[in-house]
Write a protein that holds these residues in place. Structure first.
Motif, mmCIF file in Angstrom:
data_model
loop_
_atom_site.group_PDB
_atom_site.id
_atom_site.type_symbol
_atom_site.label_atom_id
_atom_site.label_comp_id
_atom_site.label_asym_id
_atom_site.label_seq_id
_atom_site.Cartn_x
_atom_site.Cartn_y
_atom_site.Cartn_z
ATOM 1 N N ALA A 48 -0.413 12.229 1.910
ATOM 2 C CA ALA A 48 0.478 13.306 1.862
ATOM 3 C C ALA A 48 0.303 14.206 2.978
ATOM 4 O O ALA A 48 1.629 14.661 3.347
ATOM 5 C CB ALA A 48 0.063 14.160 0.549
ATOM 6 N N GLN A 49 -0.795 14.490 3.859
ATOM 7 C CA GLN A 49 -0.667 15.109 4.974
ATOM 8 C C GLN A 49 -0.026 14.694 6.061
ATOM 9 O O GLN A 49 0.767 15.326 6.690
ATOM 10 C CB GLN A 49 -2.152 15.388 5.375
ATOM 11 N N GLU A 50 0.127 13.344 6.221
ATOM 12 C CA GLU A 50 0.939 12.687 7.373
ATOM 13 C C GLU A 50 2.310 12.761 6.752
ATOM 14 O O GLU A 50 3.069 12.910 7.951
ATOM 15 C CB GLU A 50 0.396 11.089 7.150
ATOM 16 N N ILE A 51 2.695 12.530 5.546
ATOM 17 C CA ILE A 51 4.131 12.827 5.346
ATOM 18 C C ILE A 51 4.651 14.227 5.676
ATOM 19 O O ILE A 51 5.827 14.535 6.038
ATOM 20 C CB ILE A 51 4.344 12.393 3.972
ATOM 21 N N GLN A 55 7.753 15.468 7.824
ATOM 22 C CA GLN A 55 8.808 16.097 7.071
ATOM 23 C C GLN A 55 8.758 17.518 7.648
ATOM 24 O O GLN A 55 10.246 17.831 7.642
ATOM 25 C CB GLN A 55 8.308 16.518 5.512
ATOM 26 N N THR A 56 7.787 18.219 8.346
ATOM 27 C CA THR A 56 8.093 19.522 8.823
ATOM 28 C C THR A 56 8.822 19.335 10.050
ATOM 29 O O THR A 56 9.923 20.196 10.086
ATOM 30 C CB THR A 56 6.797 20.002 9.235
ATOM 31 N N ASP A 57 8.772 18.461 10.816
ATOM 32 C CA ASP A 57 9.598 18.504 11.902
ATOM 33 C C ASP A 57 11.141 18.055 11.429
ATOM 34 O O ASP A 57 12.045 18.606 12.213
ATOM 35 C CB ASP A 57 9.243 16.998 12.860
ATOM 36 N N LEU A 58 11.422 17.110 10.518
ATOM 37 C CA LEU A 58 12.525 16.859 10.195
ATOM 38 C C LEU A 58 13.188 18.307 9.340
ATOM 39 O O LEU A 58 14.565 18.578 9.436
ATOM 40 C CB LEU A 58 12.837 15.851 9.125
ATOM 41 N N LEU A 59 12.447 18.975 8.698
ATOM 42 C CA LEU A 59 13.023 20.258 8.191
ATOM 43 C C LEU A 59 13.399 21.442 9.279
ATOM 44 O O LEU A 59 14.485 21.974 8.912
ATOM 45 C CB LEU A 59 12.095 20.876 7.061
ATOM 46 N N LEU A 69 20.255 23.606 2.402
ATOM 47 C CA LEU A 69 19.636 22.259 2.044
ATOM 48 C C LEU A 69 18.026 22.144 2.770
ATOM 49 O O LEU A 69 17.308 21.817 1.799
ATOM 50 C CB LEU A 69 20.645 21.190 2.533
ATOM 51 N N ALA A 70 17.817 22.634 4.022
ATOM 52 C CA ALA A 70 16.520 22.675 4.460
ATOM 53 C C ALA A 70 15.619 23.585 3.381
ATOM 54 O O ALA A 70 14.321 23.021 3.228
ATOM 55 C CB ALA A 70 16.475 23.383 5.902
ATOM 56 N N GLU A 71 16.100 24.703 2.799
ATOM 57 C CA GLU A 71 15.239 25.412 1.959
ATOM 58 C C GLU A 71 14.982 24.865 0.669
ATOM 59 O O GLU A 71 13.938 24.946 0.095
ATOM 60 C CB GLU A 71 16.163 26.819 1.570
#
Length: 187
Positions: A48-51, A55-59, A69-71
């Motif tokens: 989960a930490q790796e995902i 995910q943070t970069d994509l958001l 959509l990001a929110e």
């Protein structure tokens, strides 16, 4: 790097810690320490930490063009993180780990033991679990220094072949701990 600057990037941190010897071959050729008894909850938390990092970069990218959509995705991620951490907190067993304060930096740490089983140059593997929020990493390290103090042995290690996600998580913990300690030193 001066000693003063090195100390700036080091913090005292309470952790749960398990340490075992490994051969140099294991430390140099294995992707991740595998000697530990690792519960599925620890693996869930690590995955989960790796995902979360990806995910943070994509958001951040999505927020530039589609903030609503990001929110929405951010809220979903928070909900999943809450579920993951609750599962991990309820199922992660740390009875075999030593709970102690360590001197931690992005590149290594120092811990105390009563066992005289470590020598300079030894390779070890470490299971390191932080609390609040719960976070765990599996790492290889090399013993750099052993200092005897009465019945205790202060073991200084440098992390060896640290995966980038683990290095980032440790760096975040160091920075968070420093931020919490700053108001204390200003008083």
């Amino acid at each position: 790097m001066s000693q003063e600057r090195r100390q700036f990037y080091r913090v005292e941190k309470n952790v749960a810690l398990e340490v075992q010897h490994v051969t140099p071959e294991e430390a140099n050729h294995s992707n991740k320490p595998a000697q530990f008894e690792v519960s599925p909850y620890f693996e869930l938390l690590s995955d989960a930490q790796e995902i979360d990092k990806q995910q943070t970069d994509l958001l951040i990218q999505l927020n530039e063009s589609q903030p609503l959509l990001a929110e929405l995705f951010s809220l979903q991620a928070k909900k999943l993180e809450l579920i993951t951490r609750t599962l991990a907190n309820s199922g992660l067993k740390i009875e075999r780990l030593t709970k102690q304060s360590v001197n931690l930096s992005e590149g290594g740490m120092q811990f105390v033991t009563t066992d005289n089983i470590y020598h300079v140059g030894d390779f070890i593997e470490i299971k390191l679990i932080f609390s609040n929020p719960l976070l765990g990493v599996l790492l290889y390290a090399k013993v750099q220094r052993v200092i005897t103090d009465e019945d205790n042995f202060h073991i200084a290690i440098s992390f060896h072949r640290t995966p980038e996600n683990c290095r980032m998580l440790i760096a975040q913990r160091v920075i968070q701990t420093q931020a919490l300690q700053l108001p204390e030193t200003d008083q």
